[in-house]
Design a protein around this motif. Structure first.
Motif, short mmCIF file in Angstrom:
data_model
loop_
_atom_site.label_atom_id
_atom_site.label_comp_id
_atom_site.label_asym_id
_atom_site.label_seq_id
_atom_site.Cartn_x
_atom_site.Cartn_y
_atom_site.Cartn_z
N ASP A 1 -77.91 -4.69 -61.39
CA ASP A 1 -78.62 -3.56 -62.01
C ASP A 1 -79.88 -3.22 -61.22
OD1 ASP A 1 -76.72 -3.44 -63.97
OD2 ASP A 1 -77.96 -4.30 -65.56
N PHE B 1 -79.12 -1.45 -57.99
CA PHE B 1 -78.76 -0.06 -58.29
C PHE B 1 -80.03 0.76 -58.55
CE2 PHE B 1 -77.19 3.19 -61.39
CZ PHE B 1 -76.34 3.86 -60.52
N GLN C 1 -81.91 1.53 -55.42
CA GLN C 1 -81.32 2.66 -54.70
C GLN C 1 -81.83 3.99 -55.27
OE1 GLN C 1 -78.94 3.26 -52.11
NE2 GLN C 1 -79.51 1.19 -51.50
N LEU D 1 -74.47 -2.18 -52.54
CA LEU D 1 -75.67 -1.50 -53.03
C LEU D 1 -76.88 -1.78 -52.14
CD1 LEU D 1 -75.28 -2.09 -56.88
CD2 LEU D 1 -75.33 0.14 -55.75
#
Length: 366
Positions: free
Chosen positions: A239, A242, A245, A315
């Motif tokens: 998480d 992500f 990002q 990721l």
């Protein structure tokens, strides 16, 4: 969204200050002296005087906020009036009434109001992400103080007329909301104007705040909790990658806007991580792993952990971005313009990841 609580407290503060000033300075034996006494008091405001003007009962009605008038409030008011100057230009009088015309010089308070409202919106965005800890009066006035410290404002001069009435041989200034606002150069009216900021400005403030959010703040804002439903122990790390990002790739550009009454539409180009690139990298790693003997011997739990590690790696390694054109509706709620956080906007912030995931799942099935 512009905080109505701040506006009400700010208005109340200035009304109390000017009411106290008028009460102290308006009863004189000539119209000019009455006006001079009032304006001198504004010019000479100090911390003790400011605190004395504001009582616990008068200032705060809400039980959810702290109420002490501290150094932040006093400093903000002192900075606001730091350059306050005046000149009495003329007087007309009868036996019982008089008008004293003045010219007041101070900061361009309408420009100050605009910058303060920008800070209020950014502050309200922050309060939606952080805890519901009560905000004190001093916190609100620190916004004003910070605004005055961070920006340079031109000095402007404007006319202010004082109406006076003679009662029992004493001249008294006739106070009004209009006079109080004129004394601060229209600041009170400006800061309370729901159209002071344009839709484009409010959208930019919102997006600039998004750009400044770190990964942990994005986790909170989006309510991420094993967003990929991996079921593995280190899901928080996925998480966080992500969210990182989102943080590192987000940018925006306003392309056009349309305003119709209390509604507006902003068309913007949103730059974000390329969800397709991430999923393609992830898919490649899965295919490589599927061709190994290790994948055949692995248990379900081992496969789940391996898949999660591939996703995390994809990721962390992603550098690709994508630009998506979105149209965002906005509305004016009577206090300010508000950005409608639509599914389309969220999808663009997330790199259209839901579409990329659907494509990945479809290709996997095929």
């Amino acid at each position: 969204m512009k905080s109505t609580t701040f506006i009400k407290r700010f208005l109340l503060f200035f009304l109390i200050v000017f009411s106290a000033v008028c009460a102290a300075g308006c009863r004189k034996n000539s119209p000019e002296r009455a006006v001079k006494a009032e304006l001198d008091l504004i010019q000479e405001l100090d911390e003790d005087t400011i605190k004395a003007f504001v009582s616990y009962k008068d200032m705060m009605q809400s039980p959810t906020s702290t109420t002490d008038v501290g150094a932040e409030t006093a400093e903000a008011v002192k900075l606001f009036f730091k350059n306050f100057r005046y000149e009495i230009t003329s007087t007309t009088a009868t036996q019982k009434t008089a008008t004293v015309n003045t010219e007041i010089t101070n900061l361009d308070t309408k420009a100050v109001a605009k910058d303060v409202c920008k800070k209020i919106i950014a502050n309200s965005l922050a309060s939606n992400i952080t805890s519901d800890t009560p905000i004190s009066l001093n916190d609100y006035f620190q916004l004003l103080g910070d605004t005055l410290k961070e920006n340079e404002y031109e000095l402007v001069t404007w006319p202010v007329s004082f109406d006076l009435v003679k009662e029992e041989d004493v001249w008294e200034i006739q106070t009004s909301d209009e006079l109080e606002d004129e004394l601060v150069g229209g600041f009170i009216k400006a800061v309370n104007d729901p159209y002071l900021l344009t839709p484009e400005e409010v959208f930019s403030i919102t997006c600039d705040y998004f750009k400044g959010m770190n990964a942990e703040e994005w986790l909170v804002y989006l309510g991420m909790d094993d967003i990929f439903t991996t079921g593995v122990e280190n899901y928080h790390e996925i998480d966080l990658a992500f969210a990182e990002q989102i943080h590192s790739c987000f940018n925006y550009q306003i392309d056009s806007s349309v305003t119709e009454g209390d509604s507006a539409r902003i068309t913007a180009s949103i730059t974000s991580m390329d969800g397709n690139s991430v999923m393609n990298d992830y898919a490649g790693k899965l295919m490589d792993y599927a061709s190994t003997t290790e994948s055949v011997r692995a248990s379900d739990a081992e496969i789940a952990n391996k898949n999660a590690s591939f996703l995390l790696e994809a990721l962390k390694n992603n550098k690709a971005t994508v630009c998506t054109s979105v149209t965002i509706p906005m509305s004016n709620n009577g206090t300010s313009w508000e950005v409608q956080i639509t599914d389309e906007l969220i999808s663009s912030l997330l790199g259209n990841f839901s579409i990329a995931t659907e494509t990945f799942q479809k290709n996997t099935i095929e």
